[in-house]
Write an enzyme that holds these catalytic residues in place. Structure first.
Site, short mmCIF file in Angstrom:
data_model
loop_
_atom_site.label_atom_id
_atom_site.label_comp_id
_atom_site.label_asym_id
_atom_site.label_seq_id
_atom_site.Cartn_x
_atom_site.Cartn_y
_atom_site.Cartn_z
N TYR A 74 -0.68 50.58 21.89
CA TYR A 74 -0.93 49.71 20.73
C TYR A 74 -0.60 50.49 19.47
O TYR A 74 -1.31 51.42 19.10
CB TYR A 74 -2.38 49.25 20.73
CG TYR A 74 -2.74 48.22 19.68
CD1 TYR A 74 -1.78 47.57 18.91
CD2 TYR A 74 -4.07 47.87 19.46
CE1 TYR A 74 -2.11 46.63 17.96
CE2 TYR A 74 -4.43 46.92 18.51
CZ TYR A 74 -3.44 46.30 17.77
OH TYR A 74 -3.78 45.36 16.82
N LYS B 64 2.33 46.90 22.34
CA LYS B 64 2.19 45.94 21.26
C LYS B 64 2.48 46.69 19.97
O LYS B 64 1.78 47.65 19.63
CB LYS B 64 0.79 45.33 21.20
CG LYS B 64 0.62 44.40 19.99
CD LYS B 64 -0.80 43.94 19.77
CE LYS B 64 -0.89 43.09 18.49
NZ LYS B 64 -2.27 42.66 18.17
#
Length: 283
Positions: free
Chosen positions: A124, A152
């Site tokens: 992330y 992400k």
């Protein structure tokens, strides 16, 4: 694929409302491809270990879901990791350790590898929150691990997505920055984990479908229409998202104090929300 980072409802005194959490998840899940629980917009950093467990027990997702992990060390991550496994999460979505990031060195790669030995992981990258830039060299190294599935990326930096496309062809990329969503799809992103998808899930799924079917003009029109929503929401964050969901009659609750219950951007945001609602894109 579209996976909204579902908010975690608190009451006005900052107490977790597990029943509202379940109701909100059940309202959103049929409209999307899965959920992210305890991400940035889920205020994962605001929860006690006991609250994390209570919230997960309240949910009964039928579609694939990720669980956010925002800890600093492996011992801190242990309990949350076990609970995500027991809840049936597809994978963790883990931010890098950040407080001592300047001296972390190879510990960054070791941290993610250790998590991945226990269960699948998505990296992330959200430097606007963590204040840490996840080095591309580390991403490239970690992409070789069979249980580090993808990333992400919420930075809005399309050059990073171009790097993933050029060097990490089997790595699953999700965009977390709504204003650059169509550009991310063009650079190989599989989908989005977008705060705005909590409000306009049908629109973002339609955008993905239009792009994948070669209807570029339709995809561009959808991106243009959604841009004000995603752009302002990226500035207003959790207070604005929860205020919008409450306005729509959904049990999103309030941000945990001391964060404000309402956003100063609301007067600018409401006309955008109303316009998209009139067009049939809002919940």
């Amino acid at each position: 694929m579209i996976l909204p980072p579902i908010p975690t409802p608190f009451d006005r005194e900052g107490r977790l409302d597990a029943e509202a959490f379940r109701e909100l998840a059940e309202a959103l899940e049929p409209l999307v491809d899965g959920l992210l629980i305890y991400g940035s917009n889920g205020e994962g950093v605001h929860l006690t270990p006991e609250e994390r467990a209570k919230g997960l027990r309240a949910l009964r997702p039928r579609k694939p879901f990720l669980v956010g992990l925002m800890e600093e060390t492996l011992p801190q991550a242990e309990r949350a990791l076990l609970e995500a496994q027991e809840a049936g999460a597809m994978a963790l979505l883990a931010t890098p350790p950040r407080y001592y990031h300047a001296s972390l060195g190879q510990g960054l790669v070791a941290y993610y590898q250790a998590l991945a030995e226990r269960m699948p992981v998505f990296l992330y990258h959200v430097p606007q929150n963590t204040k840490v830039d996840l080095p591309l060299s580390a991403v490239e190294a970690l992409a070789q691990h069979p249980r580090i599935l993808g990333i992400k990326d919420s930075s809005g930096d399309l050059s990073r997505l171009a790097f993933y496309q050029a060097h990490l062809r089997d790595f699953r990329v999700y965009n977390g920055h709504a204003p650059t969503f169509l550009g991310a799809l063009a650079l190989g992103a599989e989908g989005g984990i977008l705060a705005a998808a909590n409000l306009a899930p049908r629109a973002y799924r339609a955008l993905v479908e239009a792009f994948q079917s070669g209807q570029l003009a339709k995809a561009q029109a959808l991106q243009k229409g959604l841009f004000p929503l995603g752009n302002l929401l990226s500035q207003g964050g959790v207070p604005l998202l929860k205020q919008a969901l409450r306005h729509l009659g959904l049990p999103a609750g309030y941000p945990r104090p001391p964060y404000p219950p309402e956003s100063p951007l609301w007067p600018r945001f409401l006309p955008i929300l109303d316009k998209l609602k009139e067009e049939g894109w809002i919940l």
